[in-house]
Design a protein around this motif. Structure first.
Motif, PDB file in Angstrom:
ATOM      1  N   LEU A 314      48.940  49.861 -28.259  1.00 38.00           N
ATOM      2  CA  LEU A 314      49.269  51.208 -28.081  1.00 38.00           C
ATOM      3  C   LEU A 314      50.761  51.246 -27.440  1.00 38.00           C
ATOM      4  CD1 LEU A 314      46.060  52.591 -26.362  1.00 38.00           C
ATOM      5  CD2 LEU A 314      46.764  52.713 -28.812  1.00 38.00           C
ATOM      6  N   PHE A 315      50.981  50.215 -26.736  1.00 39.71           N
ATOM      7  CA  PHE A 315      52.269  50.308 -25.908  1.00 39.71           C
ATOM      8  C   PHE A 315      53.269  49.306 -26.466  1.00 39.71           C
ATOM      9  CE2 PHE A 315      49.158  52.178 -23.230  1.00 39.71           C
ATOM     10  CZ  PHE A 315      49.866  53.497 -23.119  1.00 39.71           C
ATOM     11  N   ILE A 316      53.006  48.875 -27.725  1.00 42.31           N
ATOM     12  CA  ILE A 316      53.917  47.738 -28.259  1.00 42.31           C
ATOM     13  C   ILE A 316      54.824  48.514 -29.554  1.00 42.31           C
ATOM     14  CG2 ILE A 316      53.759  45.678 -29.629  1.00 42.31           C
ATOM     15  CD1 ILE A 316      51.512  44.812 -28.216  1.00 42.31           C
ATOM     16  N   ARG A 317      55.745  48.325 -29.533  1.00 43.74           N
ATOM     17  CA  ARG A 317      56.926  48.963 -30.357  1.00 43.74           C
ATOM     18  C   ARG A 317      57.343  48.256 -31.522  1.00 43.74           C
ATOM     19  NH1 ARG A 317      53.717  52.082 -29.516  1.00 43.74           N
ATOM     20  NH2 ARG A 317      53.888  53.447 -27.890  1.00 43.74           N
ATOM     21  N   GLY A 341      47.039  50.929 -16.997  1.00 43.06           N
ATOM     22  CA  GLY A 341      47.074  49.482 -16.634  1.00 43.06           C
ATOM     23  C   GLY A 341      47.545  48.490 -17.758  1.00 43.06           C
ATOM     24  N   ALA A 342      48.268  49.096 -18.532  1.00 39.70           N
ATOM     25  CA  ALA A 342      48.925  48.519 -19.731  1.00 39.70           C
ATOM     26  C   ALA A 342      50.413  48.180 -19.494  1.00 39.70           C
ATOM     27  CB  ALA A 342      48.776  49.361 -21.052  1.00 39.70           C
ATOM     28  N   GLU A 343      51.220  47.273 -20.380  1.00 33.39           N
ATOM     29  CA  GLU A 343      52.355  47.017 -20.417  1.00 33.39           C
ATOM     30  C   GLU A 343      52.982  47.337 -21.613  1.00 33.39           C
ATOM     31  OE1 GLU A 343      53.064  42.736 -19.411  1.00 33.39           O
ATOM     32  OE2 GLU A 343      52.058  42.920 -17.802  1.00 33.39           O
ATOM     33  N   ARG A 344      54.423  47.658 -21.536  1.00 34.76           N
ATOM     34  CA  ARG A 344      55.039  48.287 -22.632  1.00 34.76           C
ATOM     35  C   ARG A 344      56.031  47.132 -23.173  1.00 34.76           C
ATOM     36  NH1 ARG A 344      58.999  51.849 -22.312  1.00 34.76           N
ATOM     37  NH2 ARG A 344      58.351  53.178 -24.044  1.00 34.76           N
ATOM     38  N   LYS A 345      56.007  46.802 -24.410  1.00 37.07           N
ATOM     39  CA  LYS A 345      57.009  45.706 -25.015  1.00 37.07           C
ATOM     40  C   LYS A 345      57.366  46.247 -26.299  1.00 37.07           C
ATOM     41  CE  LYS A 345      53.203  42.622 -26.003  1.00 37.07           C
ATOM     42  NZ  LYS A 345      52.877  41.391 -25.920  1.00 37.07           N
ATOM     43  N   ILE A 346      58.497  45.449 -26.811  1.00 39.49           N
ATOM     44  CA  ILE A 346      58.833  45.390 -28.377  1.00 39.49           C
ATOM     45  C   ILE A 346      58.834  44.293 -28.603  1.00 39.49           C
ATOM     46  CG2 ILE A 346      61.235  45.174 -29.343  1.00 39.49           C
ATOM     47  CD1 ILE A 346      60.992  47.966 -28.999  1.00 39.49           C
ATOM     48  N   VAL A 347      58.136  44.338 -30.199  1.00 38.55           N
ATOM     49  CA  VAL A 347      57.933  43.118 -31.046  1.00 38.55           C
ATOM     50  C   VAL A 347      58.993  43.142 -32.123  1.00 38.55           C
ATOM     51  CG1 VAL A 347      55.634  42.538 -29.976  1.00 38.55           C
ATOM     52  CG2 VAL A 347      56.004  43.971 -32.129  1.00 38.55           C
TER      53      VAL A 347
END
Length: 406
Positions: A314-317, A341-347
């Motif tokens: 959901l919060f991975i781009r 309670g999630a983390e955002r990140k780029i892959v």
């Protein structure tokens, strides 16, 4: 009883600034917002009815504590007549220091009521079939079942428990018999009732109508539960419609696990209520994902990475076009990662762009100055396509080292 709030009242544990929704909601909903909605968890009973799921008593204690930390006010502890281990689970749970109220579950038969009465539970569901389809399958005449309902509820009340009558297959019952069933339960002393779509066949509009009809029968002071299943993928929509029709409590499970296609999903309905309708559930939304992960682990069932609220993606781009907006979360997401309670990140992968490389390099402390970034991007895409997945951070570091070494 969960009571109504003044319009506009919100959960004090939820920062509304973390929702990036549309002002159109408020324009359309008007004053139909700001209610207090109780979440009644049935993961340990109906959730365990999911094929192949077996929670041992210790598992149920762990899940109950997670639900308690989440802020769930009522937990259905188990159906003790299913097995001695379910009875043991209840005996363990009543000794735990939980803020949530524990409920039992039983049928409108004397043996179930006697067992529940001896377990020290303050409240229980008592169920009985109310549709003519179910009654015919059991070979019981409607009038005979009405007497069973009245008698069983009275026995539960006389044993000191608060009773909610649960009319099985109520969504397919004849309306006159459904009303008679609830009246029999109330005559027996039931303080709450559950409107039940056992096989998930009601459209949301029909849910609203049914709950509204029941509200008209029982008056404004009897708490109404809604219990719906997800066979048409409409369990969350049904829960919303039930509240609109006058329900006070929504029965649901973590991850939506349960019989057949499962139940209403607590994470989904809580987020919809809090974020779109400004209803107050009292839940700690930032603990939804950890609770979901625990239940998935103990149930032996995962969920799709794109699953709403709890999914890994959901919060991975990955998309380059989205990465260009990565530092403006409200541009690409409907609510903040911190909220749940999630983390955002780029892959990095096939769909990445040059901006994706810059963000990932900054995250990993890599210097891309002097490198042919378009060539590096093509290597990222090639590796992703070859392996049919995103690439790992270690793989990206290796690609950068190769590029730097010429």
């Amino acid at each position: 009883m969960i009571t109504a709030l003044q319009p506009g009242a919100t959960n004090p544990m939820v920062d509304r600034a973390q929702f990036y929704t549309s002002p159109l909601n408020a324009q359309v909903l008007g004053d139909a917002v700001g209610r207090r909605i109780g979440i009644y968890d049935t993961t340990l009973r109906d959730g365990e009815q999911s094929v192949g799921v077996v929670f041992d008593p210790e598992d149920k204690v762990r899940i109950a504590h997670a639900l308690d930390r989440l802020g769930v006010p009522r937990i259905e502890a188990s159906f003790p007549r299913v097995s001695p281990r379910d009875e043991e689970a209840i005996r363990l749970l009543v000794q735990e220091d939980l803020d949530a109220q524990l409920w039992g579950f039983g049928r409108a038969v004397p043996a179930d009521i006697e067992l529940l009465a001896g377990l020290g539970l303050p409240a229980t569901i008592i169920e009985a079939p109310v549709s003519h389809t179910k009654l015919a399958a059991y070979g019981v005449e409607p009038e005979k079942m009405l007497e069973r309902i009245r008698t069983a509820v009275q026995a539960g009340v006389e044993s000191g428990m608060r009773v909610c009558f649960f009319g099985v297959d109520g969504s397919r019952a004849h309306m006159d018999h459904l009303r008679a069933s609830y009246e029999a339960a109330l005559e027996g002393g039931a303080e709450e009732i559950a409107v039940v779509d056992t096989i998930g066949v009601l459209a949301p509009e029909a849910v609203r109508h049914l709950v509204g009809s029941v509200r008209g029968w029982v008056g404004p002071d009897i708490p109404i539960h809604w219990h719906g299943h997800n066979d048409f993928g409409l369990a969350t929509a049904g829960a919303v419609a039930a509240v609109d029709g006058g329900a006070n409590w929504i029965q649901a499970t973590i991850n939506g696990i349960g019989e057949r296609a499962g139940n209403a999903n607590i994470a989904e309905i809580a987020l919809a209520f809090e974020g779109l309708y400004e209803h107050q559930t009292g839940l700690r939304l930032d603990r939804l994902r950890e609770t979901s992960q625990l239940v998935a682990e103990l149930a032996g069932h995962g969920y799709e990475p794109w699953k709403s609220v709890v999914g890994d993606n959901l919060f991975i781009r990955e998309s380059g076009a989205v990465a260009m907006q990565f530092h403006e979360p409200e541009a690409v997401e409907p609510y903040a990662a911190d909220l749940v309670g999630a983390e955002r990140k780029i892959v990095l992968g096939k769909k990445s762009g040059a901006v994706s490389l810059d963000i990932k390099a900054e995250e990993l402390g890599l210097d891309l100055d002097g490198l042919d970034q378009m060539a590096l991007l093509q290597e990222v895409k090639r590796l992703s396509e070859d392996h049919r997945r995103t690439i790992t951070d270690a793989e990206f570091v290796e690609l950068v080292k190769r590029a730097q070494n010429g």
